[in-house]
Design a protein around this motif. Structure first.
Motif, short mmCIF file in Angstrom:
data_model
loop_
_atom_site.label_atom_id
_atom_site.label_comp_id
_atom_site.label_asym_id
_atom_site.label_seq_id
_atom_site.Cartn_x
_atom_site.Cartn_y
_atom_site.Cartn_z
N LYS A 10 -53.73 6.35 22.62
CA LYS A 10 -54.44 5.80 21.63
C LYS A 10 -55.75 5.20 22.58
O LYS A 10 -55.53 5.83 23.67
N VAL A 11 -57.05 4.88 21.48
CA VAL A 11 -57.55 4.73 22.49
C VAL A 11 -58.03 2.86 22.12
O VAL A 11 -57.80 2.58 21.28
N LEU A 12 -58.59 2.34 23.90
CA LEU A 12 -58.40 0.60 23.31
C LEU A 12 -60.16 0.68 23.65
O LEU A 12 -60.69 0.66 24.39
N CYS A 25 -65.19 0.73 16.35
CA CYS A 25 -64.49 1.60 15.64
C CYS A 25 -63.93 1.84 14.11
O CYS A 25 -62.92 2.76 14.01
N ARG A 26 -65.00 1.37 13.66
CA ARG A 26 -64.84 2.13 12.44
C ARG A 26 -64.96 3.68 12.07
O ARG A 26 -64.95 4.68 11.74
N LEU A 27 -65.95 4.51 13.19
CA LEU A 27 -66.12 5.96 13.76
C LEU A 27 -64.55 6.51 14.56
O LEU A 27 -64.31 7.57 13.06
N LEU A 28 -63.77 5.70 14.20
CA LEU A 28 -62.35 6.67 15.60
C LEU A 28 -61.56 5.62 14.07
O LEU A 28 -60.72 7.40 13.53
N MET A 29 -61.66 5.06 13.19
CA MET A 29 -61.03 5.16 11.50
C MET A 29 -61.36 6.53 10.65
O MET A 29 -60.55 7.30 10.82
N SER A 31 -61.88 9.73 12.33
CA SER A 31 -61.65 10.55 12.97
C SER A 31 -60.43 10.83 12.59
O SER A 31 -60.27 11.26 13.59
N ASN A 32 -59.63 9.37 12.56
CA ASN A 32 -58.26 9.83 12.32
C ASN A 32 -57.81 9.32 13.49
O ASN A 32 -56.82 9.94 14.30
#
Length: 304
Positions: A10-12, A25-29, A31-32
């Protein structure tokens, strides 16, 4: 993207309810990439859950880092006018120390920290731009610029960068400080495009800006780049928010500064070659093109 430690997944992201936190957070989403979003306030965003945590509580910080591989730390008072000088400086330092130490204790090996242009532009605690001195040592502005903190917020950011240097050396962590300029969301960029730039007086900050989506992209790239040790980067768009010719700005405001290359070769007040080379990030070239890209990204996100 691959994690450095496959046992950690995980990334916090702290400060996840703010505009930059939401963009990251949207970018992480997209990028799965698994992540844990935390903030002192839950916010009004329904795209992802936000865990409510006060980072001034050391015990609560320690509980966040199970399986965390990388920390993107945004949670701070966001400027010198967010409270008394003592509150801004003291609480920023305490929440940063709490979070950095919790990361080190858990074995998390990377911290990406949201710092500020105010560390290097000498901004005094005043909203009046005409009261500011132009203290930049040279142009183009770059990641090697010395620190010139002049308010409680910039002092807290500089002290936190020194903490990161310590944690990088003491715990063999990768620590990255991103010295962001004024971050513009889509609405503000739309205004800037329609008005041909945002008129501002006094070029003490190089009239620097960066689209919010680009700042988020940089933070995520910093979370996975193949570098080591402690790094700090100043980043900004290639053009300026006032949308004036660079030669005109230099002549009217910055002619007394040193030039890091011949004047005729200076076509931007910002040199981002270091961060582009080391993190694989691409500097936005113009306000209009950045706005078009931002609008396209927002349309895709809204459709999804």
């Amino acid at each position: 993207m691959k994690f450095e430690n496959q046992n950690r997944t995980k990334v916090l992201v702290t400060g996840a309810a703010g505009q930059l936190g939401m963009a990251i957070c949207r970018l992480l989403m997209k990028s799965n990439i698994p992540f844990l979003a935390v903030d002192k306030n839950s916010g009004n965003n329904n795209d992802y859950p936000i865990k409510t945590v006060d980072l001034l509580d050391q015990k609560k910080c320690n509980e966040l880092f199970e399986e965390v591989n990388s920390l993107i730390h945004l949670a701070n008072h966001s400027n010198w006018f967010q409270g008394t000088f003592e509150k801004v400086y003291g609480e920023n330092l305490l929440m940063n120390m709490n979070t950095f130490q919790a990361a080190a204790n858990s074995g998390c090996k990377r911290i990406v920290f949201s710092s500020s242009i105010q560390v290097l532009n000498g901004q005094k605690p005043s909203h009046n731009r005409l009261e500011q001195e132009i203290l930049l040592p040279y142009i183009p502005m770059d990641s090697e610029m010395p620190s010139i903190p002049k308010n409680s917020y910039s002092l807290s950011k500089l002290a936190s960068e020194n903490l990161l240097k310590y944690f990088s050396e003491r715990f063999d962590m990768i620590c990255i400080s991103l010295r962001y300029p004024w971050l513009l969301n889509l609405d503000f960029m739309n205004k800037a495009v329609n008005e041909g730039g945002i008129q501002r007086e006094n070029c003490f900050d190089g009239f620097a800006y960066l689209p919010l989506y680009s700042a988020a992209d940089l933070a995520v790239k910093a979370s996975f780049s193949k570098i080591s040790g402690y790094r700090e980067y100043f980043v900004a768009s290639r053009d300026t928010i006032v949308q004036r010719q660079v030669s005109e700005i230099i002549h009217s405001d910055l002619s007394h500064l040193q030039y890091k290359k011949p004047l005729q070769e200076i076509d931007s007040l910002v040199d981002c070659k270091k961060v582009e080379l080391e993190l694989g990030w691409k500097q936005p070239k113009s306000l209009f093109k950045a706005f078009q890209k931002y609008r396209k990204l927002e349309k895709i996100n809204n459709v999804d």
